[in-house]
Design a protein around this motif. Structure first.
Motif, PDB file in Angstrom:
ATOM      1  N   TRP A  46      48.086  74.132   0.194  1.00 13.23           N
ATOM      2  CA  TRP A  46      47.596  74.988   1.278  1.00 13.23           C
ATOM      3  C   TRP A  46      47.268  76.386   0.765  1.00 13.23           C
ATOM      4  CZ3 TRP A  46      50.375  79.286   3.202  1.00 13.23           C
ATOM      5  CH2 TRP A  46      49.786  79.900   4.321  1.00 13.23           C
ATOM      6  N   ARG A  47      48.077  76.881  -0.168  1.00  8.20           N
ATOM      7  CA  ARG A  47      47.826  78.193  -0.752  1.00  8.20           C
ATOM      8  C   ARG A  47      46.642  78.181  -1.712  1.00  8.20           C
ATOM      9  NH1 ARG A  47      51.560  82.241  -1.270  1.00  8.20           N
ATOM     10  NH2 ARG A  47      50.789  82.612  -3.377  1.00  8.20           N
ATOM     11  N   ASN A  48      46.294  76.986  -2.167  1.00 11.06           N
ATOM     12  CA  ASN A  48      45.230  76.842  -3.166  1.00 11.06           C
ATOM     13  C   ASN A  48      45.555  77.646  -4.419  1.00 11.06           C
ATOM     14  OD1 ASN A  48      42.780  75.771  -4.114  1.00 11.06           O
ATOM     15  ND2 ASN A  48      41.623  77.573  -3.452  1.00 11.06           N
ATOM     16  N   GLN A  49      46.818  77.557  -4.822  1.00 12.64           N
ATOM     17  CA  GLN A  49      47.271  78.247  -6.034  1.00 12.64           C
ATOM     18  C   GLN A  49      48.236  77.349  -6.788  1.00 12.64           C
ATOM     19  OE1 GLN A  49      49.502  81.900  -5.537  1.00 12.64           O
ATOM     20  NE2 GLN A  49      49.142  82.556  -7.656  1.00 12.64           N
ATOM     21  N   ARG A  50      47.784  76.809  -7.871  1.00  6.73           N
ATOM     22  CA  ARG A  50      48.622  75.946  -8.692  1.00  6.73           C
ATOM     23  C   ARG A  50      49.739  76.774  -9.323  1.00  6.73           C
ATOM     24  NH1 ARG A  50      47.925  74.246 -13.967  1.00  6.73           N
ATOM     25  NH2 ARG A  50      45.974  75.421 -14.066  1.00  6.73           N
ATOM     26  N   PRO A  51      50.977  76.266  -9.350  1.00  9.79           N
ATOM     27  CA  PRO A  51      52.056  77.040  -9.956  1.00  9.79           C
ATOM     28  C   PRO A  51      51.829  77.233 -11.450  1.00  9.79           C
ATOM     29  CG  PRO A  51      52.792  74.815  -9.451  1.00  9.79           C
ATOM     30  CD  PRO A  51      51.452  74.979  -8.817  1.00  9.79           C
ATOM     31  N   HIS A  52      52.131  78.433 -11.922  1.00 10.65           N
ATOM     32  CA  HIS A  52      52.028  78.675 -13.360  1.00 10.65           C
ATOM     33  C   HIS A  52      53.215  78.089 -14.097  1.00 10.65           C
ATOM     34  CE1 HIS A  52      51.977  80.840 -17.212  1.00 10.65           C
ATOM     35  NE2 HIS A  52      50.675  80.828 -17.038  1.00 10.65           N
ATOM     36  N   CYS A  53      54.397  78.149 -13.470  1.00 10.54           N
ATOM     37  CA  CYS A  53      55.607  77.632 -14.092  1.00 10.54           C
ATOM     38  C   CYS A  53      56.485  76.980 -13.039  1.00 10.54           C
ATOM     39  CB  CYS A  53      56.379  78.758 -14.788  1.00 10.54           C
ATOM     40  SG  CYS A  53      57.929  78.236 -15.593  1.00 10.54           S
ATOM     41  N   ILE A  54      57.111  75.866 -13.401  1.00 13.18           N
ATOM     42  CA  ILE A  54      58.137  75.246 -12.576  1.00 13.18           C
ATOM     43  C   ILE A  54      59.411  75.164 -13.401  1.00 13.18           C
ATOM     44  CG2 ILE A  54      58.916  73.160 -11.382  1.00 13.18           C
ATOM     45  CD1 ILE A  54      56.063  72.559 -10.637  1.00 13.18           C
ATOM     46  N   VAL A  55      60.493  75.707 -12.850  1.00 16.50           N
ATOM     47  CA  VAL A  55      61.793  75.619 -13.508  1.00 16.50           C
ATOM     48  C   VAL A  55      62.462  74.322 -13.073  1.00 16.50           C
ATOM     49  CG1 VAL A  55      64.033  76.699 -13.872  1.00 16.50           C
ATOM     50  CG2 VAL A  55      62.006  78.134 -13.515  1.00 16.50           C
ATOM     51  N   LEU A  56      62.775  73.467 -14.029  1.00  8.79           N
ATOM     52  CA  LEU A  56      63.493  72.223 -13.767  1.00  8.79           C
ATOM     53  C   LEU A  56      64.986  72.545 -13.805  1.00  8.79           C
ATOM     54  CD1 LEU A  56      61.416  69.846 -16.087  1.00  8.79           C
ATOM     55  CD2 LEU A  56      61.003  70.421 -13.682  1.00  8.79           C
ATOM     56  N   THR A  57      65.457  73.117 -12.713  1.00 11.18           N
ATOM     57  CA  THR A  57      66.817  73.658 -12.667  1.00 11.18           C
ATOM     58  C   THR A  57      67.864  72.608 -12.962  1.00 11.18           C
ATOM     59  OG1 THR A  57      66.089  75.212 -10.986  1.00 11.18           O
ATOM     60  CG2 THR A  57      68.448  74.935 -11.244  1.00 11.18           C
ATOM     61  N   ASN A  58      67.763  71.499 -12.261  1.00 10.78           N
ATOM     62  CA  ASN A  58      68.769  70.455 -12.339  1.00 10.78           C
ATOM     63  C   ASN A  58      68.046  69.118 -12.293  1.00 10.78           C
ATOM     64  OD1 ASN A  58      70.577  68.364 -11.212  1.00 10.78           O
ATOM     65  ND2 ASN A  58      72.078  69.998 -11.062  1.00 10.78           N
ATOM     66  N   LEU A  59      68.391  68.217 -13.181  1.00  9.89           N
ATOM     67  CA  LEU A  59      67.688  66.939 -13.276  1.00  9.89           C
ATOM     68  C   LEU A  59      68.306  65.898 -12.354  1.00  9.89           C
ATOM     69  CD1 LEU A  59      67.060  66.966 -17.119  1.00  9.89           C
ATOM     70  CD2 LEU A  59      65.405  67.426 -15.296  1.00  9.89           C
ATOM     71  N   ASP A  60      68.483  66.290 -11.089  1.00 11.59           N
ATOM     72  CA  ASP A  60      68.909  65.395 -10.021  1.00 11.59           C
ATOM     73  C   ASP A  60      67.834  65.390  -8.940  1.00 11.59           C
ATOM     74  OD1 ASP A  60      71.343  64.665 -11.174  1.00 11.59           O
ATOM     75  OD2 ASP A  60      72.434  66.333 -10.241  1.00 11.59           O
ATOM     76  N   LYS A  61      67.792  64.323  -8.163  1.00 12.24           N
ATOM     77  CA  LYS A  61      66.660  64.122  -7.254  1.00 12.24           C
ATOM     78  C   LYS A  61      66.571  65.175  -6.159  1.00 12.24           C
ATOM     79  CE  LYS A  61      68.952  60.737  -4.218  1.00 12.24           C
ATOM     80  NZ  LYS A  61      68.887  59.346  -3.700  1.00 12.24           N
ATOM     81  N   ASP A  62      67.706  65.781  -5.720  1.00 11.61           N
ATOM     82  CA  ASP A  62      67.616  66.760  -4.639  1.00 11.61           C
ATOM     83  C   ASP A  62      66.906  68.037  -5.081  1.00 11.61           C
ATOM     84  OD1 ASP A  62      69.946  67.106  -6.241  1.00 11.61           O
ATOM     85  OD2 ASP A  62      70.829  68.437  -4.752  1.00 11.61           O
ATOM     86  N   HIS A  63      66.839  68.266  -6.387  1.00  8.44           N
ATOM     87  CA  HIS A  63      66.126  69.426  -6.923  1.00  8.44           C
ATOM     88  C   HIS A  63      64.691  69.090  -7.321  1.00  8.44           C
ATOM     89  CE1 HIS A  63      69.718  72.111  -7.505  1.00  8.44           C
ATOM     90  NE2 HIS A  63      70.304  70.938  -7.332  1.00  8.44           N
ATOM     91  N   PRO A  76      51.853  72.322 -13.334  1.00  9.56           N
ATOM     92  CA  PRO A  76      51.870  73.737 -13.737  1.00  9.56           C
ATOM     93  C   PRO A  76      51.350  73.918 -15.161  1.00  9.56           C
ATOM     94  CG  PRO A  76      54.053  72.809 -13.937  1.00  9.56           C
ATOM     95  CD  PRO A  76      53.202  71.738 -13.286  1.00  9.56           C
ATOM     96  N   ASP A  77      51.145  75.169 -15.520  1.00 12.18           N
ATOM     97  CA  ASP A  77      50.751  75.475 -16.896  1.00 12.18           C
ATOM     98  C   ASP A  77      51.903  75.281 -17.864  1.00 12.18           C
ATOM     99  OD1 ASP A  77      48.071  76.226 -16.341  1.00 12.18           O
ATOM    100  OD2 ASP A  77      48.781  78.154 -15.598  1.00 12.18           O
ATOM    101  N   THR A  78      53.118  75.475 -17.374  1.00 16.36           N
ATOM    102  CA  THR A  78      54.289  75.340 -18.232  1.00 16.36           C
ATOM    103  C   THR A  78      55.503  75.028 -17.373  1.00 16.36           C
ATOM    104  OG1 THR A  78      55.565  76.424 -19.992  1.00 16.36           O
ATOM    105  CG2 THR A  78      54.899  77.791 -18.135  1.00 16.36           C
ATOM    106  N   ILE A  79      56.579  74.626 -18.016  1.00 15.74           N
ATOM    107  CA  ILE A  79      57.847  74.409 -17.336  1.00 15.74           C
ATOM    108  C   ILE A  79      58.937  75.162 -18.087  1.00 15.74           C
ATOM    109  CG2 ILE A  79      57.232  72.140 -16.412  1.00 15.74           C
ATOM    110  CD1 ILE A  79      58.965  70.908 -18.682  1.00 15.74           C
ATOM    111  N   LYS A  80      60.049  75.360 -17.415  1.00 20.45           N
ATOM    112  CA  LYS A  80      61.261  75.827 -18.071  1.00 20.45           C
ATOM    113  C   LYS A  80      62.330  74.777 -17.838  1.00 20.45           C
ATOM    114  CE  LYS A  80      63.897  78.244 -20.561  1.00 20.45           C
ATOM    115  NZ  LYS A  80      63.644  78.321 -22.011  1.00 20.45           N
TER     116      LYS A  80
END
Length: 272
Positions: A46-63, A76-80
Motif C-alpha cells: 500500500w505504501r509502494n515502498q519496498r523495505p530496504h532491510c528486514i531484521v530477522l529477529t527470531n527464527l520462529d513463526k510468530d516473528h 528487501p535489499d538486505t537483511i540482518k
C-alpha cells in the motif's frame, strides 16, 4: 528529518517498521494479525515502498509469519540476521520439534542460505543502529539467539530485544557496548511479548526507560498477567494520565514520532 516508528498489533508476534531519517523503510520482524488478517506485506504494498532491510529477529513463526508474502516483489535489499546461526541447524531443529518448517521461517532460511549469504554494507539510515546476538555455543534455543536491535535518533534510544530470555540478558550484561545502549534506552520493547521468561531485573540497573511497550494478544498465559515493568519506568504523559506500560492488546498500533530537534511523541490506537 522526522523518524517514525510503527509498532503494529500482531497479537503474539512481532512487526515493527522504521521510516528512517534517510527515507528508507526498515522492518523488524514480519508477524501478522491472524484475527484481523492485517499483514505487513499488504501495508508495504500500500505504501509502494519496498523495505530496504528486514531484521530477522527470531527464527520462529510468530516473528516471520508473513515473510513468504515478501517473495519475490517485496524482497528487501538486505537483511540482518544472527550471523552465528547455521540455517540447516535451525531447519533440523524445527523438524525435530514439530515435523515441519513454517513457510515464513523457510523463507528466512532460504534467504540466509541462498540470497543474502554474503556481507552487505548497509547505509547508516541517518540514525545510529547497533545489533547484538549470541552464539549457539552459549545458547541452543531460538529465543536466546534473537537479534537485539538498538536504534537512536535525536538522543532518543529504542531497544527491540526479540525474545531474549533472562539468561540471554545476563550474558549481554557482560558486554560494555550493550550496557552502553541500555544506558541510552528511552523506550524498551518488552522481550518475549512481556512474558516472565523475557524479564530480567538486572538490566534496570542500567536502563530507566520512559516506558515499556508490549506486543501481545489477549492474556491467555499466566506469565503474561504480571506487571513486571511499571516499577522501572518514569512514565509518559497522555493528556494528564501517566502511562508506564503500553500494550498493543489494549492500545492497538503504537507510533513514535522522533523529530530531528525537540521532544518525541508517542501515539496510541493509530490507524494503519
Amino acid at each position: 528529518m522526522l523518524m517514525k516508528i510503527h509498532i503494529f498489533d500482531v497479537e503474539h508476534g512481532e512487526c515493527n517498521a522504521i521510516e528512517t531519517p534517510s527515507g528508507h523503510l526498515f522492518l523488524i520482524g514480519t508477524g501478522h494479525n491472524s484475527s484481523t488478517n492485517w499483514r505487513p506485506s499488504t501495508w508495504v504494498s500500500w505504501r509502494n515502498q519496498r523495505p530496504h532491510c528486514i531484521v530477522l529477529t527470531n527464527l520462529d513463526k510468530d516473528h516471520l509469519s508473513d515473510l513468504s508474502n515478501f517473495e519475490p516483489h517485496l524482497r528487501p535489499d538486505t537483511i540482518k540476521r544472527n550471523d552465528y546461526v547455521n540455517p540447516q541447524w535451525i531447519e533440523d531443529m524445527k523438524y525435530e520439534e514439530s515435523g515441519e518448517v513454517h513457510s515464513g521461517v523457510q523463507t528466512a532460511l532460504d534467504w540466509m542460505s541462498n540470497v543474502f549469504n554474503g556481507e552487505v554494507i548497509t547505509p547508516d539510515y541517518g540514525m545510529e543502529k547497533l545489533f547484538f546476538y549470541h552464539s549457539p555455543i552459549l545458547f541452543q534455543d531460538t529465543n536466546n539467539l534473537s537479534v537485539v536491535t538498538f536504534v537512536r535518533y535525536n538522543n532518543i534510544g529504542i531497544m527491540f530485544p526479540g525474545d531474549i530470555e533472562t539468561a540471554g540478558w545476563k550474558e549481554f550484561l557482560k558486554d560494555p557496548s550493550f550496557v552502553n545502549c541500555l544506558l541510552r534506552t528511552n523506550i524498551l520493547i518488552a522481550s518475549h511479548h512481556g512474558r516472565e521468561t523475557g524479564y530480567c531485573s538486572e538490566i534496570f540497573n542500567y536502563c530507566r526507560p520512559d516506558a515499556v511497550i508490549i506486543s501481545d494478544k489477549s492474556i491467555v498465559h499466566g506469565t503474561q498477567s504480571h506487571d513486571l515493568y511499571s516499577q522501572h519506568c518514569s512514565g509518559l504523559d497522555f493528556g494528564g494520565k501517566i502511562r508506564k506500560v503500553l500494550t498493543t492488546r489494549n492500545d492497538g498500533k503504537i507510533t513514535i514520532d522522533l523529530p530531528a530537534i525537540g521532544p518525541y511523541t508517542v501515539y496510541i490506537n493509530q490507524s494503519y
